[in-house]
Design a protein around this motif. Structure first.
Motif, PDB file in Angstrom:
ATOM      1  N   TYR A   7      -3.595  -7.815   0.608  1.00  0.00           N
ATOM      2  CA  TYR A   7      -2.642  -8.464   1.516  1.00  0.00           C
ATOM      3  C   TYR A   7      -3.230  -9.737   2.109  1.00  0.00           C
ATOM      4  CZ  TYR A   7      -0.479  -3.849   1.275  1.00  0.00           C
ATOM      5  OH  TYR A   7       0.085  -2.683   0.831  1.00  0.00           O
TER       6      TYR A   7
ATOM      7  N   SER B 226       6.914 -11.115   1.971  1.00  0.00           N
ATOM      8  CA  SER B 226       7.782 -10.327   2.839  1.00  0.00           C
ATOM      9  C   SER B 226       8.807 -11.222   3.523  1.00  0.00           C
ATOM     10  CB  SER B 226       6.950  -9.621   3.911  1.00  0.00           C
ATOM     11  OG  SER B 226       6.485 -10.576   4.868  1.00  0.00           O
TER      12      SER B 226
ATOM     13  N   GLU C  93       8.355  -3.801   5.434  1.00  0.00           N
ATOM     14  CA  GLU C  93       8.130  -5.207   5.747  1.00  0.00           C
ATOM     15  C   GLU C  93       8.037  -5.393   7.261  1.00  0.00           C
ATOM     16  OE1 GLU C  93      10.320  -8.172   3.283  1.00  0.00           O
ATOM     17  OE2 GLU C  93      11.447  -6.411   2.597  1.00  0.00           O
TER      18      GLU C  93
ATOM     19  N   ALA D  51       3.045  -2.074   0.739  1.00  0.00           N
ATOM     20  CA  ALA D  51       3.645  -2.177  -0.590  1.00  0.00           C
ATOM     21  C   ALA D  51       2.954  -1.196  -1.530  1.00  0.00           C
ATOM     22  CB  ALA D  51       3.522  -3.605  -1.123  1.00  0.00           C
TER      23      ALA D  51
ATOM     24  N   CYS E 142       3.114  -4.063   7.266  1.00  0.00           N
ATOM     25  CA  CYS E 142       3.234  -4.585   5.915  1.00  0.00           C
ATOM     26  C   CYS E 142       2.661  -3.540   4.969  1.00  0.00           C
ATOM     27  CB  CYS E 142       2.495  -5.916   5.781  1.00  0.00           C
ATOM     28  SG  CYS E 142       2.668  -6.683   4.150  1.00  0.00           S
TER      29      CYS E 142
ATOM     30  N   ARG F 197       5.732  -3.611  -4.869  1.00  0.00           N
ATOM     31  CA  ARG F 197       7.098  -3.384  -4.395  1.00  0.00           C
ATOM     32  C   ARG F 197       7.015  -2.995  -2.919  1.00  0.00           C
ATOM     33  NH1 ARG F 197       7.667  -5.360  -8.541  1.00  0.00           N
ATOM     34  NH2 ARG F 197       9.073  -4.863 -10.280  1.00  0.00           N
ATOM     35  N   TRP F 198       7.916  -3.536  -2.106  1.00  0.00           N
ATOM     36  CA  TRP F 198       7.849  -3.285  -0.665  1.00  0.00           C
ATOM     37  C   TRP F 198       8.239  -1.847  -0.316  1.00  0.00           C
ATOM     38  CZ3 TRP F 198       4.871  -6.254   1.644  1.00  0.00           C
ATOM     39  CH2 TRP F 198       4.863  -7.636   1.460  1.00  0.00           C
ATOM     40  N   ARG F 199       7.401  -1.258   0.536  1.00  0.00           N
ATOM     41  CA  ARG F 199       7.775  -0.010   1.194  1.00  0.00           C
ATOM     42  C   ARG F 199       8.141  -0.262   2.652  1.00  0.00           C
ATOM     43  NH1 ARG F 199       3.270   4.084  -1.322  1.00  0.00           N
ATOM     44  NH2 ARG F 199       1.848   2.576  -0.367  1.00  0.00           N
TER      45      ARG F 199
END
Length: 738
Positions: free
Chosen positions: A51, A102, A22, A43, A41, A18-20
């Protein structure tokens, strides 16, 4: 709009990323002192995500890229390159629970190149006539602002109802020329991001003798027929007309609705500014230019757009086998948003644009189709440099999704530490060599059929610059050649281009001639700078750099000795070329039969400045043959010496006087640099008895001379020639009447 479809956290001890954070767009000044750029980047997930990054849709191989590295999920780029690093970046975070992509982030470089150096033609107009002076903006990236210098800095053209500087084109518009407008105009451009400033060559505006009569307005500055405007942005429309009398500018909306109070008019109504643009501001706009001779109207339309914003998104869901799942995502925006569904970072279906995803077991069901490579075949011939990574994409249109098989020739391709095959069918060959060359075929199959596409890979040897340009000093007026010779694989097409101070050299420039090597004819001072030879082939681009700097002065000429005494000599000379850097001072050197090489001498004035072409050399020795030469110096260094002057002997320092009818006294000064040869004396006095017998003269030495002394007399007086036999150090000649 891309969404992620992942397993739910309840389905096991792991969950997908889950993105924290971007990545965001970056705009970097090309001359920035920053050494690195960072694209963020980050997550969360279990296990912690890994990544990957792509640039313009191609995966970045960090193992082979020395300038790019990961720090956590952040991509750090060092030694930024304006040409290699620009583009669209995207980050993928993945773990055993799935993968997410992203948002796309752009990396751009702000720069402002110099104007091309050339003389601009004068513009001749009649009094009362309108005129447009073109700026001719150099290549750039980033927002620019324009101004025009009138005659000399810091006098800028003041905008009013008669004069206008467009911030869209940079051009200067004068509605009606007056005698006070005559002069030189220079376009000044500033990059709002880099703060760099450049100026064009001046354009002269001159008046003809006849006068222009009155005429109706002619709109020269106009806005497009359709102008897209973002929500919340500040919209600026320009409108300016030429005419005699000077036209008056007015604005109105096509629907007749008055302008709200937020709308501003600037520069005698030449600019209409709408801050915080909203949907109510859309519609047609009209600019009217009018004088007593008539009027002219320009129209255009402002269109509203807004970025998509989520209204409804999906949530993690746990399902039983065969249970139906409906996922819906909705967004608003202008124009209407389109949707794309991805699973683990891969697009589920091409040609599908729906906001509802139905799983049981097929969703957004299109028509079944066999694999089809129409429009996406492999290149018939792909050339690649040895040592690089080659990517071959196999992307047929098919439903259901086709299985992929690759063959080289007739043999299936197996993956290893150098050859990888992605789930989407992309084949990657790392560190390719000649053995990888050959025919590659991608076979795609589903239950409705099979299709294939074939391409040939040719692996070439790396291109090398075997002789590139080198740094050197230039001499104004001369011609030089900057070499750029390469060794390349014979199957490659090779092209050359040259850049001077970041700007491509045009073939039409009379000073430059390019054919691989670059010849610069009749070099001028402004040719000093940085030159880059760029070599482009089918598979790579490489370059070599050299810097040309102004050289030291050319040798002075015509060195003459105008006046000589026993210890001084007055010199004069002609100056050589300064080669673009003014001569700061001159140096004088001398040489005699008794010295080793050339030596610096004392002069009056002590320091000879660059504007002085005469000087007196002092502290010379008597009766010695001297040669002189002159050297010029500028900020670059000391130039080559002048041609040598004619040999010149200083006057003697020996004299005689009659003491009595039978005696003369001889006096000479010894050489200061050999005192040991003259018994330590600086001045010696000798007396000789003189008797006349026929044609013979006899002298009796009354003291001991340092060496043999010989004298000869004549009827006109006494002529004495003395020679010191030990080394021939002194050969003075004297005449003295008795």
């Amino acid at each position: 709009m891309a969404l992620f479809l992942s397993p739910c956290s309840a389905c096991g001890s792991y969950h997908g990323p889950r993105w924290r954070m971007e990545p965001g767009d970056l705009f970097i000044p090309v001359d920035s002192i920053e050494e690195e750029a960072t694209l963020t980047c980050d997550a969360k997930g279990t296990p912690p995500p890994q990544y990957r990054w792509s640039l313009n849709g191609t995966l970045i191989n960090l193992g082979l890229d020395r300038r790019r590295r990961l720090s956590g999920g952040n991509l750090i780029i060092s030694s930024l390159d304006r040409y290699q690093d620009v583009g669209i970046y995207q980050c993928m975070a993945y773990n055993t629970g799935g993968a997410i992509l992203s948002r796309r982030a752009s990396l751009q470089f702000a720069y402002l190149d110099h104007f091309k150096v050339h003389t601009r033609s004068a513009v001749s107009v009649r009094e009362g006539q309108g005129v447009v002076l073109l700026c001719g903006t150099p290549t750039s990236s980033g927002d620019l602002t324009y101004a025009w210098v009138f005659n000399e800095y810091p006098y800028f053209v003041q905008q009013d109802n008669r004069r206008f500087v467009s911030q869209q084109t940079g051009n200067l518009y004068i509605a009606k020329v007056e005698p006070s407008d005559v002069g030189n105009y220079t376009c000044a451009v500033m990059n709002s991001i880099t703060k760099g400033k450049v100026q064009s060559s001046p354009t002269s505006l001159i008046l003809r003798t006849d006068v222009m009569g009155e005429y109706e307005p002619k709109i020269e500055v106009n806005f497009p027929d359709n102008v897209p405007a973002a929500k919340g942005s500040t919209v600026t429309l320009e409108c300016f007309a030429l005419g005699n009398p000077v036209p008056e500018i007015t604005w109105r909306r096509a629907n007749g609705v008055p302008f709200p109070s937020k709308v501003k008019m600037k520069y005698s109504n030449a600019v209409l500014e709408i801050p915080s643009f909203q949907q109510d501001d859309t519609g047609g706009y009209e600019c009217v230019a009018e004088n007593k001779m008539g009027k002219n109207t320009a129209t255009g339309r402002l269109a509203f757009y807004a970025k998509p914003q989520w209204i409804q998104t999906m949530k993690d869901t746990a399902l039983a086998i065969e249970e139906r799942l409906d996922w819906e995502c909705r967004a608003n925006g202008r124009p209407k948003p389109s949707y794309t569904w991805l699973k683990n970072g891969q697009q589920l279906l091409s040609e599908v644009n729906c906001r509802l995803l139905v799983l049981k077991p097929v969703y957004c069901f299109p028509s079944a189709s066999p694999p089809d490579f129409t429009g996406n075949v492999l290149r018939a011939l792909l050339k690649a440099k040895a040592g690089t990574t080659v990517t071959l994409e196999c992307k047929p249109q098919a439903y259901p999704i086709a299985s992929i098989l690759w063959k080289k020739g007739n043999l299936p391709i197996h993956t290893n530490d150098r050859i990888t095959l992605s789930p989407d069918g992309t084949l990657r060959l790392a560190n390719v060599s000649k053995s990888d060359a050959g025919s590659y075929t991608c076979f795609a199959r589903n239950r409705f059929g099979m299709s294939s596409t074939t391409g040939r890979l040719l692996v070439t040897d790396p291109t090398r610059i075997i002789q590139g340009p080198v740094d050197m000093e230039i001499i104004v007026g001369e011609s030089i050649v900057l070499p750029c010779q390469v060794a390349s694989d014979p199957v490659l097409d090779v092209s050359f281009s040259w850049a001077f101070n970041g700007q491509l050299i045009a073939k039409g420039d009379g000073h430059f001639e390019t054919a691989g090597d670059l010849m610069i004819r009749n070099i001028q001072l402004y040719h000093a700078g940085k030159y880059i030879c760029v070599v482009d082939t089918d598979v790579e681009s490489l370059s070599a750099v050299a810097v040309l700097i102004p050289g030291p002065p050319s040798p002075p000429d015509s060195v003459t000795v105008e006046e000589v005494t026993d210890s001084t000599a007055q010199l004069a000379w002609s100056p050589g070329r300064d080669n673009g850097s003014p001569i700061t001072n001159y140096l004088i050197q001398t040489r005699t039969p008794f010295t080793v090489g050339w030596q610096r001498v004392n002069t009056v004035p002590e320091i000879i400045d660059g504007n002085t072409l005469t000087a007196t050399v002092v502290d010379l020795n008597a009766w010695v043959e001297y040669e002189f030469r002159v050297l010029a110096k500028n900020s670059v260094g000391v130039g080559e010496p002048s041609p040598v002057s004619v040999k010149t002997r200083t006057e003697d320092a020996v004299w005689a006087r009659s003491v009595s009818a039978s005696e003369i006294e001889v006096n000479w000064q010894a050489l200061s640099f050999t005192p040991e040869r003259v018994l330590g004396y600086e001045v010696h006095f000798y007396s000789f008895k003189w008797k006349q017998k026929s044609h013979t003269t006899q002298f009796k030495c009354l003291s001991s001379p340092p060496a043999h002394l010989k004298a000869i007399t004549s009827q006109l007086g006494v002529a004495m020639e003395m020679a010191i036999s030990a080394g021939r150090l002194l050969q003075p000649k004297l005449y003295s009447s008795l």
